[in-house]
Design an enzyme around this catalytic site. Structure first.
Site, mmCIF file in Angstrom:
data_model
loop_
_atom_site.group_PDB
_atom_site.id
_atom_site.type_symbol
_atom_site.label_atom_id
_atom_site.label_comp_id
_atom_site.label_asym_id
_atom_site.label_seq_id
_atom_site.Cartn_x
_atom_site.Cartn_y
_atom_site.Cartn_z
ATOM 1 N N LYS A 1 1.405 9.786 -9.343
ATOM 2 C CA LYS A 1 1.372 8.483 -10.002
ATOM 3 C C LYS A 1 1.952 7.402 -9.093
ATOM 4 O O LYS A 1 2.718 7.683 -8.175
ATOM 5 C CB LYS A 1 2.184 8.521 -11.301
ATOM 6 C CG LYS A 1 1.582 9.373 -12.410
ATOM 7 C CD LYS A 1 0.337 8.749 -12.994
ATOM 8 C CE LYS A 1 -0.211 9.570 -14.159
ATOM 9 N NZ LYS A 1 -0.780 10.855 -13.705
ATOM 10 N N SER B 1 -6.876 10.114 -13.413
ATOM 11 C CA SER B 1 -6.012 9.000 -13.807
ATOM 12 C C SER B 1 -5.673 8.092 -12.635
ATOM 13 O O SER B 1 -5.217 6.970 -12.834
ATOM 14 C CB SER B 1 -4.709 9.510 -14.444
ATOM 15 O OG SER B 1 -3.810 9.969 -13.466
#
Length: 210
Positions: free
Chosen positions: A168, A130
């Site tokens: 993230k 991701s």
């Protein structure tokens, strides 16, 4: 003297040289790299020759190239290497769906103190894609412990009651924190009372072994 013994002698001389240069003993080398002390002693005494994977581990430990251990080189070509620090490698961290953080210690990476940020640091292995193309799957990500990061920086974040972690990019908007993937095929995670999160560190850089 046969070629095999010459290789052992060169390895022995180079190991002694770099142990002396770094102020380490053969016991330190064995303990830090989890080698049997008798095995290291045999290398030092030119009785046996290490496998290539062990040579690479020792080269990383000393902050040198493999050839500095395996080849006979004039003394005057060596330069003083910077002081090395040991950075622990802990568990894994998700770059996709959050996964359980298993803080299983799996060794050290040895790096120049001059290139290592201040504060408490450790490596986590990135799992998932991701954060690609910024951080590839399988990369070791250097994390500096801190409880907050600037808007737009990449952080290690604990979720689900501190039982899961993810890596993230942090977006701060209108009083909210959003955990943004760099890969547009993944959905952002919005932090809220029902979905709390806690920043545990800032991603400094990553490294990938070939």
């Amino acid at each position: 003297m046969n070629d095999s013994q010459k290789l052992k002698n060169v390895m022995s001389q180079n190991l002694k040289k770099h142990l002396k240069r770094t102020g380490k003993t053969q016991t330190d080398l064995a303990k830090d790299l989890n080698f049997p002390e008798m095995t290291v002693s045999n290398w030092i005494n030119a009785k046996t020759y290490p496998r290539i994977d062990k040579i690479q581990l020792m080269a990383n430990y000393f902050g040198i190239s493999r050839s500095d251990l395996t080849e006979e080189k004039p003394e005057n070509i060596y330069t003083t290497n910077p002081q090395l620090v040991s950075i622990p490698i802990l568990g894994t961290i998700a770059c996709g769906e959050p996964i359980y953080v298993s803080e299983n210690f799996s060794g050290y990476r040895y790096e120049s103190a001059e290139l290592t940020p201040s504060g408490n640091t450790y490596y986590l292995e990135a799992k998932g894609n991701s954060m690609e193309p910024t951080i590839p799957n399988g990369a070791l990500v250097l994390i500096r412990e801190q409880s907050d990061v600037e808007n737009g920086e990449i952080a290690a974040v604990l979720l689900n009651g501190d039982t899961e972690a993810t890596l993230k990019r942090i977006k701060k908007q209108d009083g909210f924190i959003i955990l943004m993937p760099d890969n547009p095929t993944y959905e952002p995670i919005i932090v809220s009372e029902l979905n709390p999160a806690r920043i545990i560190g800032k991603a400094i850089r990553f490294t990938v072994d070939l």
